[in-house]
Scaffold this motif. Sequence first.
Motif, short mmCIF file in Angstrom:
data_model
loop_
_atom_site.label_atom_id
_atom_site.label_comp_id
_atom_site.label_asym_id
_atom_site.label_seq_id
_atom_site.Cartn_x
_atom_site.Cartn_y
_atom_site.Cartn_z
N LEU A 164 -27.65 -30.72 25.16
CA LEU A 164 -28.17 -30.48 23.81
C LEU A 164 -27.98 -31.76 23.01
O LEU A 164 -26.86 -32.21 22.80
CB LEU A 164 -27.41 -29.34 23.13
CG LEU A 164 -27.21 -28.05 23.91
CD1 LEU A 164 -26.46 -27.03 23.06
CD2 LEU A 164 -28.55 -27.48 24.34
N ILE A 165 -29.08 -32.34 22.57
CA ILE A 165 -29.00 -33.63 21.89
C ILE A 165 -29.62 -33.53 20.50
O ILE A 165 -30.77 -33.09 20.37
CB ILE A 165 -29.70 -34.72 22.72
CG1 ILE A 165 -29.03 -34.82 24.10
CG2 ILE A 165 -29.65 -36.06 22.00
CD1 ILE A 165 -29.66 -35.80 25.04
N ASP A 166 -28.85 -33.91 19.47
CA ASP A 166 -29.43 -33.85 18.14
C ASP A 166 -30.20 -35.12 17.84
O ASP A 166 -29.83 -36.21 18.26
CB ASP A 166 -28.37 -33.57 17.07
CG ASP A 166 -27.33 -34.66 16.99
OD1 ASP A 166 -26.37 -34.60 17.78
OD2 ASP A 166 -27.48 -35.59 16.18
N SER A 170 -33.55 -32.32 28.56
CA SER A 170 -32.65 -32.19 27.41
C SER A 170 -33.29 -31.35 26.31
O SER A 170 -34.51 -31.37 26.13
CB SER A 170 -32.31 -33.55 26.84
OG SER A 170 -31.78 -34.37 27.84
N LYS A 184 -30.46 -31.93 13.49
CA LYS A 184 -29.07 -31.57 13.26
C LYS A 184 -28.87 -30.62 12.07
O LYS A 184 -28.07 -29.69 12.13
CB LYS A 184 -28.24 -32.83 13.04
CG LYS A 184 -26.77 -32.56 13.18
CD LYS A 184 -25.98 -33.83 13.29
CE LYS A 184 -24.55 -33.50 13.67
NZ LYS A 184 -23.76 -34.68 13.93
N SER A 208 -22.80 -30.66 24.96
CA SER A 208 -23.13 -31.28 23.68
C SER A 208 -21.94 -31.98 23.05
O SER A 208 -20.80 -31.61 23.28
CB SER A 208 -23.68 -30.24 22.71
OG SER A 208 -24.01 -30.86 21.50
N ASP A 261 -21.99 -32.09 19.76
CA ASP A 261 -22.07 -31.54 18.42
C ASP A 261 -21.18 -30.30 18.29
O ASP A 261 -21.46 -29.26 18.87
CB ASP A 261 -23.54 -31.17 18.14
CG ASP A 261 -23.74 -30.67 16.73
OD1 ASP A 261 -22.74 -30.56 15.98
OD2 ASP A 261 -24.90 -30.40 16.36
N TRP A 318 -22.19 -26.27 17.38
CA TRP A 318 -22.54 -25.19 18.31
C TRP A 318 -21.34 -24.31 18.63
O TRP A 318 -21.48 -23.13 18.89
CB TRP A 318 -23.08 -25.75 19.62
CG TRP A 318 -24.40 -26.43 19.52
CD1 TRP A 318 -24.61 -27.77 19.49
CD2 TRP A 318 -25.69 -25.83 19.47
NE1 TRP A 318 -25.95 -28.04 19.42
CE2 TRP A 318 -26.64 -26.87 19.41
CE3 TRP A 318 -26.14 -24.50 19.47
CZ2 TRP A 318 -28.01 -26.63 19.34
CZ3 TRP A 318 -27.51 -24.26 19.42
CH2 TRP A 318 -28.41 -25.31 19.34
N TRP A 362 -18.21 -28.31 24.94
CA TRP A 362 -18.19 -29.35 23.93
C TRP A 362 -17.46 -30.57 24.49
O TRP A 362 -16.37 -30.46 25.04
CB TRP A 362 -17.48 -28.86 22.67
CG TRP A 362 -17.37 -29.94 21.63
CD1 TRP A 362 -18.40 -30.50 20.94
CD2 TRP A 362 -16.19 -30.60 21.19
NE1 TRP A 362 -17.92 -31.47 20.09
CE2 TRP A 362 -16.57 -31.55 20.23
CE3 TRP A 362 -14.83 -30.48 21.54
CZ2 TRP A 362 -15.65 -32.38 19.59
CZ3 TRP A 362 -13.91 -31.30 20.90
CH2 TRP A 362 -14.32 -32.24 19.93
#
Lengths: 170, 150
Positions: free
Chosen positions: B25-27, B64, B69, B99, B101, B104, B117
Amino acid sequence: MSDKKQQVSRRQFLNYTLTGVGGFMAAGLLVSPLRMAIDPVLKDSASGELVNVGISVDDITDVPTRIDWTVEQVDGWYKSEPSRSAWVYKDGNGDIVALSPICTHLGCVVSWEGSDAHPDHFYCPCHDGLYTKDGVNVPGTPPLAPLPTFEQEIRDGMLFLGNTIDREGA
Amino acid sequence: MRWQKSDVDKYVSAKEYIDTLIIPLIDFQMDQDLENNAFQNEVLTILSNELEKELTGRIMLAPSYYYIKTFDKDQEIVRLNHWVENVKKQPFKHIFLLSFDPAWKKSEQALDASFVWIPKIQSGDIGSKEMQHTIREQVKQIGELIRSYW
């Protein structure tokens, strides 16, 4: 009479000179495309080269150790430095054995004694594949062929490795 | 296995062995922090690729999942769960979301997959030896985590 035959007329002289100069120019223009056309033949193949993997022969023990190195590779436009790995050790005769860490089943990375339940074996974490120390697959586990070995050479006490060599199944 | 034809061919013929899917998961966001954003994208992509290399015979690396964000997370979760629901039909037994981030993490319960994470690598030179070492270490640990589910 013979003297007269030897004479070169002005027209002939100009003809010869122009052909000569023109020929040189044409040859000059042809050289680069020709060189380009045969260029791939002149280049040595990079894949077959043996690479210094950065370990000296004296540092290799009878316990398999994982070594990593990179090779330069050109795929069309794309130039990359993929990393390669091997498990190396000295066998009973003191000969160096270099095994590919890629499981012959589906390509996971195996590790020496990677499972506590199987000491003295290479273990593949994905589907519990097992190989003995010489890289031969243990029957009854998923892999059907032994781990490939590497082309190897020792130069000035350093280990050089090349392509992998597949082996027949056990 | 990667999401490319040669690997998918292999997957189809060895389906019973490949039961794990990974979705990074890429912001993505164009704000003042562009450089850092691009850097994180690069790191997570490399990390996922390395992880795939290590356990290639049992995991499939999905394309991906990119998201804005600041966008409402609840809506993203609904969309992400559609992905998960879709791939589960294959079947994939284990689905991991990777991820940097932490946002999440709070909504982890609502996700139908295991969320992993990874602490962010703040900055550095992507080609340097230290970075390679850090990434390799992380890959090793995430690999161990995934193996504990098998």
